[in-house]
Design an enzyme around this catalytic site. Structure first.
Site, short mmCIF file in Angstrom:
data_model
loop_
_atom_site.label_atom_id
_atom_site.label_comp_id
_atom_site.label_asym_id
_atom_site.label_seq_id
_atom_site.Cartn_x
_atom_site.Cartn_y
_atom_site.Cartn_z
N GLY A 1 0.83 -1.20 0.00
CA GLY A 1 0.00 0.00 0.00
C GLY A 1 0.87 1.25 0.00
N SER A 2 0.34 2.31 0.57
CA SER A 2 0.97 3.63 0.42
C SER A 2 2.29 3.80 1.17
CB SER A 2 0.00 4.71 0.86
OG SER A 2 -1.12 4.72 0.01
N THR A 3 2.60 2.90 2.09
CA THR A 3 3.91 3.01 2.76
C THR A 3 5.03 2.85 1.74
OG1 THR A 3 3.69 0.68 3.33
CG2 THR A 3 3.22 2.27 5.08
#
Lengths: 93, 492
Positions: free
Chosen positions: B220-222
């Site tokens: 995801g966005s990490t």
């Protein structure tokens, strides 16, 4: 007369040497028994130390300490405003 | 006559003495070795045993695993569930089956002992003298090896408490927390939940899996950290460069990308702060796949990290450990450190004892800008709930849809929520990753994982005695909470 005395001294000397030899041999055996008993004792104590170390670790386990603090002593976690952080690098600490 | 009468006993005596002499020669010289061996076998006894299996401690010497005689050898884990997935278990034969017990088997396995005791005629033990000892005999009491891990017992406990509480609150399926020292790569805490008590382990193999190092997931966005790092390192983007975020919907190569909040024009730093998938996708297209791939590989994704833990996955995708290690690299100024779990064996320095840098991933100026970007995420972006009173925090939220293999598409209801970051920004002491698998209800990383990060980091800073540096209250902690659904990657 002198020859008889010399013979007696020789026999006496030999007897003393023989006794000394027998004594150190018996003493060696006696110490052997004692050493073996002590080694058994060391092993027993070593085992006891291991048990006590495990017991100490179990008693000071953080989960247990937390449970005792909350359930037995009625303590609670502090609220954020109740915590004052003392830095480890503070002079004098 | 008299002489003849005397000759008979004389010769008899001579024969007798010669016989005795021959016998003496036979016993004392010819058969000496064999007879001495026989005597020693009767007098001495060789005993064989095994020295106790080694002790496992945390970095301060607190016992985490130890063997005792009950009277059979038994492995005891005094802290019960604490660090269970790191420690692993031993089998009935005291052989390591998982975790450190398995990987450090050669160190922990007790050496075989062989020693000799004397016995008297009644069979009572009697200490042997030097004459009786044979080559290969040893002292019968050899203290067990003590293997120190890099884990800090207190940080591990705090991490477990926070993660368990978070999982109860979100009714999540699983949870992972990784805490690392960015300057050395040492793992200070590594938690997987649900856990188990190694003292009560009954042979359930799946529960032994250390998901933090073995389970790959779509991050995801990490992972936007990698895109941003590649762009900054190649000088392809500036702080104020603007991206049009297509008001929330963007089609690229047949895939529709959504933003959780529709946005128009955003500067680069806000693309990161608001975690705009569209803005970041456009940046990714600008960088190109080769540069992006190179940076991802440089951060250690897709390779084994040599942490010393078994079951580490080299697959494409990321593990929790790889992700935290990447954030730790930004925290320390751009050097990817080898994550380590084994600290040393007693006083003997091992090759693993010194921190080892794997490679420089990006330059200090790039790291400084990335840190600023990540700090803005916590100050005004999607990660405001990761704010820790008194400390400057840098981090990134992540909310990834899980792929449903049976349905052949991304699940609309199953998410992996995460937050990765470090603090304090001025001199990072900890890099922390929180990963919550399939939380029920709200699924946003900023809502689910970020508060757990803050809860743990607050306690950890107090425990470590780190002086607070940022006394001002958080400016937007209450206003930045979002309630819309996570970004969705729709397959055509």
């Amino acid at each position: 007369m002198k020859a008889t005395r010399n013979h007696l001294l020789l026999i006496l000397g030999a007897a003393v040497l023989l006794l000394a030899y027998v004594w150190q041999h018996i003493e060696g055996i006696r110490l052997g028994y004692r050493l073996e008993r002590l080694q058994g004792e060391v092993a027993r104590l070593h085992n006891a130390v291991v048990h006590q170390r495990v017991r100490l670790s179990s008693l000071t386990a953080l989960e247990r300490v937390g449970m005792v603090a909350k359930e037995t002593l009625g303590m609670r976690s502090p609220r954020p405003e109740e915590i004052i952080t003392i830095p480890h690098d503070l002079p004098g600490l | 006559m008299n002489r003849r009468r005397l000759l008979v006993p004389f010769v008899g005596c001579i024969v007798l003495f010669i016989s005795l002499g021959v016998r003496l020669l036979w016993i004392q010289i010819i058969r000496h070795g064999a007879l001495e061996d026989r005597a020693q076998r009767q007098h001495y006894r060789i005993l064989k045993s095994q020295a106790a299996r080694g002790i496992i401690t945390d970095r301060s010497g607190h016992v985490l695993a130890m063997s005792v005689e009950f009277p059979e050898p038994k492995r005891v884990y005094p802290e019960r569930e604490l660090a269970c997935h790191v420690l692993g278990v031993v089998g009935a034969d005291q052989q390591g089956l998982a975790g450190v017990e398995f990987v450090a088997e050669a160190i922990l396995r007790g050496v075989p002992l062989q020693y000799q005791i004397g016995r008297d005629a009644l069979g009572r033990p009697i200490a042997t003298t030097g004459r009786g000892w044979r080559a290969g005999t040893q002292d019968r009491l050899i203290p067990p090896v003590s293997l120190a891990l890099t884990l800090d017992r207190t940080l591990q406990y705090l991490a477990e408490q926070v993660l368990e509480q978070g999982m109860r609150e979100t009714r999540a399926k699983r949870g992972i927390m990784v805490v690392q020292d960015p300057s050395t790569g040492e793992l200070l805490a590594l938690v997987n939940r649900p856990g188990f008590d190694p003292n009560q382990w009954q042979g359930d193999l799946p529960i032994l899996s250390n998901a933090a190092v073995s389970q790959t997931f779509e991050p995801g966005s990490t992972f936007k950290l990698v895109t941003a790092a590649a762009a900054l390192e190649e000088r392809l983007v500036g702080w104020e460069d603007r991206f049009f975020c297509e008001n929330g919907e963007f089609v690229v190569d047949g895939f529709t990308i959504h933003d959780h909040e529709p946005k128009g024009d955003l500067p680069f730093h806000q693309v990161m702060a608001y975690s705009s998938n569209i803005g970041m996708a456009k940046l990714g297209l600008h960088i190109g796949k080769e540069r992006f791939y190179r940076m991802a590989r440089a951060f250690g994704f897709g390779s084994v990290s040599s942490s010393g833990l078994p079951g580490e996955s080299p697959e494409v995708g990321t593990t929790a450990l790889q992700m935290v290690n990447a954030y730790a690299a930004i925290a320390n100024g751009g050097v990817l450190m080898e994550p380590r779990i084994l600290r040393g064996v007693q006083a003997v320095p091992t090759s693993r004892e010194r921190p080892r840098a794997i490679r420089r991933v990006c330059s200090p100026p790039t790291c400084a800008v990335l840190t600023q970007l990540l700090e803005e995420v916590v100050e005004t972006g999607t990660g405001t709930k990761a704010w820790v009173p008194g400390y400057r925090v840098a981090g990134k939220t992540g909310t990834a849809q899980k792929f449903d293999r049976q349905a052949g598409r991304y699940s609309p209801t199953r998410f992996l929520s995460s937050f990765c970051g470090f603090l304090p920004v001025e001199g990072p002491r900890l890099a922390i990753g929180v990963f919550i698998d399939e939380p029920q209800g709200v699924s946003w990383g900023g809502e689910v994982a970020a508060p757990l990060f803050a809860r743990f980091a607050t306690q950890a800073m107090q425990y470590l005695g780190v002086r607070p540096t940022s006394p001002a209250p958080h400016p937007t902690v209450a206003s930045a909470v979002t309630t819309s659904q996570p970004a969705r990657l729709d397959l055509p």
